[in-house]
Design a protein around this motif. Structure first.
Motif, PDB file in Angstrom:
ATOM      1  N   THR A 104      61.273  -8.569  80.598  1.00  0.00           N
ATOM      2  CA  THR A 104      61.143  -9.493  79.469  1.00  0.00           C
ATOM      3  C   THR A 104      62.242 -10.533  79.585  1.00  0.00           C
ATOM      4  O   THR A 104      63.386 -10.201  79.885  1.00  0.00           O
ATOM      5  CB  THR A 104      61.272  -8.743  78.132  1.00  0.00           C
ATOM      6  N   ARG A 137      52.863 -12.979  80.109  1.00  0.00           N
ATOM      7  CA  ARG A 137      52.714 -13.163  78.677  1.00  0.00           C
ATOM      8  C   ARG A 137      53.752 -14.187  78.244  1.00  0.00           C
ATOM      9  O   ARG A 137      54.872 -14.198  78.736  1.00  0.00           O
ATOM     10  CB  ARG A 137      52.935 -11.863  77.900  1.00  0.00           C
ATOM     11  N   GLU A 174      56.454  -5.886  71.213  1.00  0.00           N
ATOM     12  CA  GLU A 174      55.235  -6.029  72.013  1.00  0.00           C
ATOM     13  C   GLU A 174      55.576  -6.240  73.482  1.00  0.00           C
ATOM     14  O   GLU A 174      54.913  -5.689  74.370  1.00  0.00           O
ATOM     15  CB  GLU A 174      54.401  -7.197  71.485  1.00  0.00           C
ATOM     16  N   SER A 220      54.588  -3.685  76.644  1.00  0.00           N
ATOM     17  CA  SER A 220      53.595  -4.150  77.610  1.00  0.00           C
ATOM     18  C   SER A 220      54.027  -3.816  79.032  1.00  0.00           C
ATOM     19  O   SER A 220      55.179  -3.508  79.302  1.00  0.00           O
ATOM     20  CB  SER A 220      53.390  -5.667  77.478  1.00  0.00           C
ATOM     21  N   ARG A 221      53.104  -3.911  79.942  1.00  0.00           N
ATOM     22  CA  ARG A 221      53.388  -3.704  81.360  1.00  0.00           C
ATOM     23  C   ARG A 221      53.268  -5.015  82.121  1.00  0.00           C
ATOM     24  O   ARG A 221      52.983  -5.034  83.309  1.00  0.00           O
ATOM     25  CB  ARG A 221      52.405  -2.683  81.934  1.00  0.00           C
ATOM     26  N   THR A 263      57.034 -10.855  80.523  1.00  0.00           N
ATOM     27  CA  THR A 263      56.871 -11.597  79.275  1.00  0.00           C
ATOM     28  C   THR A 263      58.042 -12.552  79.070  1.00  0.00           C
ATOM     29  O   THR A 263      59.190 -12.192  79.300  1.00  0.00           O
ATOM     30  CB  THR A 263      56.787 -10.634  78.077  1.00  0.00           C
TER      31      THR A 263
END
Length: 569
Positions: free
Chosen positions: A479, A517, A533, A537-538, A541
């Protein structure tokens, strides 16, 4: 017992180089095929079940990923690529490894053309007339430069550490036979042995000094991380009852939620850490050079060997008693020495842990400790403290944060509270922009089961956003939180707006175009759910957070640093 030779049959040098990496336990090689090093990458295909080739889009990513891999594992991170670009683009990670003592190996080449060296062929780095000199250039940013001109030397030159290995065309184009000279032997004989223990008598003296002190403290530096001494530091602090502060480079080596934790000390440190260190009568320094920013420009109200006893643990003799004279110096591996100190102090340390905790509580209560009201501010644009507060609240205990350079990193160093050892990573020696994203990629490869978040400014994001392509291609779900204030915050607040402001780019949209993302956040209330979120997630992002320029590095600069800074003299 007789020692066997490495070879029983003739093999290409490029395959043997790959074999040595596999035998040394190297899991990843980072880089781009180019020049003669393409032959080594071809050799890596023979060991691809043991060594994974991480092809990146630009060498600076490879350099940082290799540096972080080395710093987190104690095994050398390996960067590979063509000489000019490993030196130029890859210098970001190489310089950081050099200044932070991270184990790293550069596998690169002279880009030479055999028999035409004196004709100045394109890109050549042999140092002959009309060409650039790779040996001299790499020599300024590595501990050692080694070269291989023949096939057998191509295999023998590799060794752990921040070392550049330069290959000629002929070194990688030929074969090596069992009877080649010098003779090759199995790689295990060239790997570093376990660190030896320190002298028992010296450990006893240090333990006596610590137990005799009334107000001892520990300063933990990046050397604790390199030695993987997290557990030993914690065990020692708890046994001896010593409050623990870290340098900025050492942030993340001791959980800042621990009852004995003070956080970072120095120029951008917590007031609690600076106050506790300032009143200490004994300072135990573990794995730190104690640079000027760490020491608030050597303000004697913070550290002063004329009124405080210094004990220093370091693996490098030149670091010990360099900036501050230490009455006791213990040379060696931090994990080994701290483990010995635990055994030496534990039988005689009754009640010291509780006493140390009481000292920490007093300073936290008086000075404040990770409880700024701005952590929950609803201001718009979003205050950086609110972003950091959401990271603290939403990242799990085992989360890892990597930081870029600039004002965002200073704010993270001061305001972000680490929950577990190993949970925070920043450039320890050079402070380059463009570090955060590749550092997160490297950390996620080392710790695939831990969530990893890169915190970057919009300037740093633009430098290495192509790392998101690597994240997609190699399935590395990190992320990225962008502190998007449309400026180089450090420059703007330090020198003014000229040449420091950016247009408003939608970094979330850029991320989505790459296949990640992407979420843009302008409302403080939306940030927590966006982080949750992303972590769940995988998919890589990017959270593009529109942040305020209201707070600056000057707001969190310690008064100790302001009064001692060379700029004020």
């Amino acid at each position: 017992m007789a020692i066997e030779r490495m070879l029983t049959e003739e093999m290409p040098a490029r395959v043997l180089v790959a074999r040595v990496l596999a035998e040394a336990g190297i899991e990843y090689v980072f880089g781009i095929s180019g020049g003669h090093t393409g032959r080594i990458i071809s050799g890596l295909s023979q060991v691809q079940n043991q060594v994974r080739m991480m092809t990146v889009r630009e060498e600076s990513l490879a350099g940082v990923m290799a540096e972080v891999y080395g710093r987190l594992t104690r095994k050398p991170g390996v960067m590979i690529g063509q000489g000019p670009w490993v030196l130029g683009n890859g210098l970001l990670g190489t310089l950081e490894a050099f200044l932070s003592s991270s184990p790293m190996v550069l596998l690169t080449d002279f880009s030479d053309a055999p028999h035409f060296q004196l004709h100045a062929p394109y890109q050549q780095a042999t140092g002959d007339w009309g060409s650039w000199d790779a040996r001299r250039a790499f020599g300024g940013v590595t501990k050692q430069v080694m070269q291989a001109q023949e096939p057998v030397a191509a295999v023998m030159s590799g060794q752990p550490g921040p070392v550049a290995v330069l290959f000629s065309h002929d070194a990688l184009a030929g074969d090596v036979a069992p009877d080649s000279r010098p003779v090759l032997y199995p790689t295990r004989f060239y790997l570093p042995p376990p660190p030896p223990p320190a002298d028992a008598a010296q450990i006893a003296v240090v333990a006596d000094r610590i137990l005799a002190a009334e107000r001892p403290v520990v300063i933990a530096g990046n050397g604790v991380r390199i030695a993987q001494a997290y557990d030993k530091l914690r065990a020692f602090a708890e046994a001896a009852g010593l409050p623990v502060a870290t340098t900025a480079a050492g942030k993340g080596t001791f959980p800042e939620t621990h009852p004995l934790a003070l956080g970072v000390f120095g120029t951008f440190g917590t007031p609690a850490a600076n106050a506790c260190i300032g009143e200490a009568d004994l300072v135990l320094v573990v794995g730190s050079k104690l640079g000027p920013s760490d020491t608030a420009w050597e303000n004697t109200k913070l550290l002063d060997p004329t009124r405080q006893a210094f004990v220093q643990i370091d693996i490098e003799p030149r670091n010990a008693s360099w900036n501050y004279p230490a009455e006791q110096v213990v040379l060696g591996d931090a994990a080994q020495i701290l483990g010995q100190l635990v055994e030496a102090v534990r039988p005689r340390a009754n009640g010291r842990s509780q006493a140390g905790q009481r000292r920490v509580v007093q300073h936290r209560d008086k000075q404040g400790y990770f409880n700024a009201p701005e952590y929950r501010s609803d201001e718009k644009p979003i205050l950086p403290q609110r972003v950091i507060g959401e990271l603290i609240r939403n990242l799990p205990e085992n989360g890892i944060v990597t930081c870029d350079a600039g004002e965002n990193r200073i704010l993270m160093t001061h305001f972000y509270q680490t929950k577990a050892a190993g949970g925070f990573l920043q450039a320890a020696g050079s402070g380059p922009m463009g570090f955060g994203i590749p550092a997160a990629l490297g950390a996620k490869l080392v710790y695939p089961d831990r969530p990893v978040v890169a915190c970057v400014g919009d300037g740093g994001f633009a430098m290495t956003m192509n790392g998101l392509m690597t994240a997609i291609e190699h399935d590395i779900p990190i992320t990225v939180v962008v502190f998007n204030n449309h400026a180089l915050g450090w420059v703007l607040h330090g020198s003014g707006p000229f040449a420091a402001e950016f247009k408003d780019f939608d970094h979330a949209a850029i991320a989505r175009a790459m296949g990640c993302r992407g979420v843009r956040v302008e409302d403080p209330a939306a940030l927590g759910p966006a982080l949750q979120e992303a972590i769940a997630s995988r998919v890589p992002t990017v959270i593009d957070v529109i942040t305020s320029l209201k707070v600056s590095f000057a707001d969190i600069t310690s008064p100790l640093a302001n009064e001692a800074s060379p700029r004020r003299r």
